[in-house]
Structures are given as C-alpha cells and as structure tokens.
Design a protein around this motif. Structure first.
Motif, PDB file in Angstrom:
ATOM      1  N   TRP A 150       0.816  -0.996  -0.078  1.00 51.05           N
ATOM      2  CA  TRP A 150      -0.183   0.090   0.121  1.00 51.05           C
ATOM      3  C   TRP A 150       0.779   1.268  -0.021  1.00 51.05           C
ATOM      4  CZ3 TRP A 150      -4.922   0.511  -1.037  1.00 51.05           C
ATOM      5  CH2 TRP A 150      -5.980  -0.535  -0.988  1.00 51.05           C
ATOM      6  N   GLY A 151       2.119   1.050   0.392  1.00 50.01           N
ATOM      7  CA  GLY A 151       3.131   2.375   0.335  1.00 50.01           C
ATOM      8  C   GLY A 151       3.332   2.751  -1.074  1.00 50.01           C
ATOM      9  N   ARG A 162      -1.781   8.870   2.907  1.00 47.75           N
ATOM     10  CA  ARG A 162      -0.793   8.160   2.370  1.00 47.75           C
ATOM     11  C   ARG A 162      -1.166   6.550   2.195  1.00 47.75           C
ATOM     12  NH1 ARG A 162       4.743   6.164   4.891  1.00 47.75           N
ATOM     13  NH2 ARG A 162       5.641   5.316   3.068  1.00 47.75           N
ATOM     14  N   GLY A 163      -0.895   6.006   1.102  1.00 41.52           N
ATOM     15  CA  GLY A 163      -1.344   4.543   0.788  1.00 41.52           C
ATOM     16  C   GLY A 163      -2.873   4.208   1.139  1.00 41.52           C
ATOM     17  N   ALA A 169       3.694   6.401  10.012  1.00 41.15           N
ATOM     18  CA  ALA A 169       4.686   7.376  10.042  1.00 41.15           C
ATOM     19  C   ALA A 169       5.974   6.629   9.367  1.00 41.15           C
ATOM     20  CB  ALA A 169       4.951   7.971  11.355  1.00 41.15           C
ATOM     21  N   ALA A 170       6.065   5.368   9.902  1.00 47.00           N
ATOM     22  CA  ALA A 170       7.251   4.525   9.182  1.00 47.00           C
ATOM     23  C   ALA A 170       6.605   3.585   8.328  1.00 47.00           C
ATOM     24  CB  ALA A 170       8.104   4.001  10.377  1.00 47.00           C
ATOM     25  N   LEU A 171       5.796   2.737   8.737  1.00 44.18           N
ATOM     26  CA  LEU A 171       5.383   1.359   8.138  1.00 44.18           C
ATOM     27  C   LEU A 171       4.083   1.292   7.575  1.00 44.18           C
ATOM     28  CD1 LEU A 171       6.504  -1.078  11.132  1.00 44.18           C
ATOM     29  CD2 LEU A 171       7.884  -0.243   9.185  1.00 44.18           C
ATOM     30  N   GLY A 189       4.997  -3.270   7.359  1.00 41.10           N
ATOM     31  CA  GLY A 189       6.328  -3.421   6.907  1.00 41.10           C
ATOM     32  C   GLY A 189       6.770  -2.192   5.449  1.00 41.10           C
ATOM     33  N   VAL A 190       8.029  -2.294   5.100  1.00 38.61           N
ATOM     34  CA  VAL A 190       8.246  -1.509   3.934  1.00 38.61           C
ATOM     35  C   VAL A 190       9.239  -2.639   3.013  1.00 38.61           C
ATOM     36  CG1 VAL A 190       8.065   0.606   5.111  1.00 38.61           C
ATOM     37  CG2 VAL A 190      10.157  -0.450   5.205  1.00 38.61           C
TER      38      VAL A 190
END
Length: 235
Positions: A150-151, A162-163, A169-171, A189-190
C-alpha cells in the motif's frame, strides 16, 4: 462498465449480504451454454463480484442471446442479451475501444491486480508505483498469489492519506491474497519482496522496526513463510 480505462464486469444483488473480508474470488458467466470464468474482487458485505472480462467473453456477450450469472453459493440468474452488442460497444468506446484486460488499470494505463480494491479504498482514481504489486507461489497450491504494498499507492483524493490510509509514519500495510484459501492477510513493513524457496515456492521478505527487531529504534528484515493457513514470520 468502464473503470480507469479498462472494461470491468460486475454483478450485484444477492441478498442478504454476508459478513467477511474483501477477497479475490471467481464467478462464472454462461453464454448460450459456453462457460467463462471471471476472477476479481468479491466484496461479501456488498454482495458484489467484479472482474475483468476476457475478449472471448465480451464477444460472446455481444453475439449471444442469453447469459447466466453463477456466483459461488448463490442461485444462478439469467439475463437476456437482446440489444447487448450496441450497449457493450458504447461502454468499450468509453474505455478507448479496448476489448479486454487481465486486470484493472491505473490512470497511467498500467495493469493493476488489486485495481478494484484500491479504487474502492481511494473512492475513485489512483496511481501506483512500479513494483508495488507482486505475484508468486506463497501457499501450497500451484497458482500465483498476489501481494500489494500500500506504500506504493497514491489516491487522487489526497485526503485519503498516504497509501489510502494504510500507512503510518514509518510502516505500511502489505496486503496478500492467497489462491489456496481465497483469503487475505495483512502485515506491516516496508520494501516487500518475494524471495525464492524450494520447489518453485516463494517467501515474503519485509523490512520492519520496533519490538519485532528487539528495540524501538532497531530495524530488521523478516521472512514470512506459509504455515498451511497463513504466513508466519521467521527471523
């Protein structure tokens, strides 16, 4: 109908709607005795099945006399095809004259496997980065499974976040659709990627941070492997 420049077949109206997560699922359209399978998104709570029609199905619908729609677990419904050629032609003209697609497309014309799901979450148009979708045999059957980061999704309506709201903020959420169970799983995750396992199978590799890695500031990679019902993390 035409969605994002590509033909999309949808059928709705079975009641009552059933609880359950949105998922990849197939239904059949039988035209004058010829059966065609359509695979796409099933939204149980809306009683909705969608999927991209093949060129052969479109041709059959335009030239046939009667179609029967058969969705899993529900009564079949017959539909007259009188006048269908002209009506379908008008839809295809709105899609730029296309006759088929293997999936939905983004505004840039790129094939998008999760197109219906993304468009629903975005409430309309969206864009998706190269590599945000992946396919590989994650479970135990011989069909490819589907992964969405989704990022890599940006909604035209930026108020969705976002997404499409699936990123913090991070994942970000990573969505996996399995062909064996017809279920879905979400992990955080990323930078997801599919890595090779034995016998043509794949594992999902993600990068994460926090307690999973041993501390709030720690970053690590996690390998996700099929355990018979879902993916489980292996460090």
């Amino acid at each position: 109908m035409c969605r994002e420049g590509s033909p999309l077949l949808w059928t709705q109206g079975w009641a009552p709607a059933k609880a359950g997560p949105d998922r990849q699922e197939s239904f059949a359209v039988i035209v004058d005795g010829n059966r065609f399978t359509v695979t796409g998104q099933h939204l149980p709570e809306e009683g909705l099945w969608t999927g991209p029609p093949s060129a052969a199905l479109i041709a059959a619908l335009r030239g046939g006399s009667r179609a029967t729609v058969a969705v899993p677990g529900e009564a079949q419904v017959g539909v007259s095809l009188g006048g269908s050629s002209r009506a379908i032609g008008q839809v295809l003209d709105g899609c730029g004259g296309g006759t088929a697609a293997s999936a939905n497309t983004s505004g840039a014309g790129k094939v998008v496997l999760f197109g219906q799901l993304i468009a629903t979450r975005c409430g309309g148009g969206f864009s998706i980065t190269e590599g945000a979708e992946m396919t590989g045999r994650l479970d135990d059957d011989d069909q490819p499974d589907f992964v969405l980061d989704w990022g890599g999704v940006t909604c035209d309506d930026r108020s969705k976040g976002r997404g499409a709201g699936f990123c913090g903020a991070a994942l970000c959420t990573i969505e996996i659709a399995f062909t064996e169970t017809q279920g879905r799983q979400q992990v955080l995750g990323v930078r997801p990627e599919l890595v090779d396992r034995a016998f043509g199978r794949k594992a999902l590799k993600t990068t994460t941070q926090g307690a999973t890695c041993g501390g709030p500031a720690q970053v690590c990679d996690v390998i996700w492997i099929w355990n018979g019902t879902r993916l489980e993390p292996v460090r």
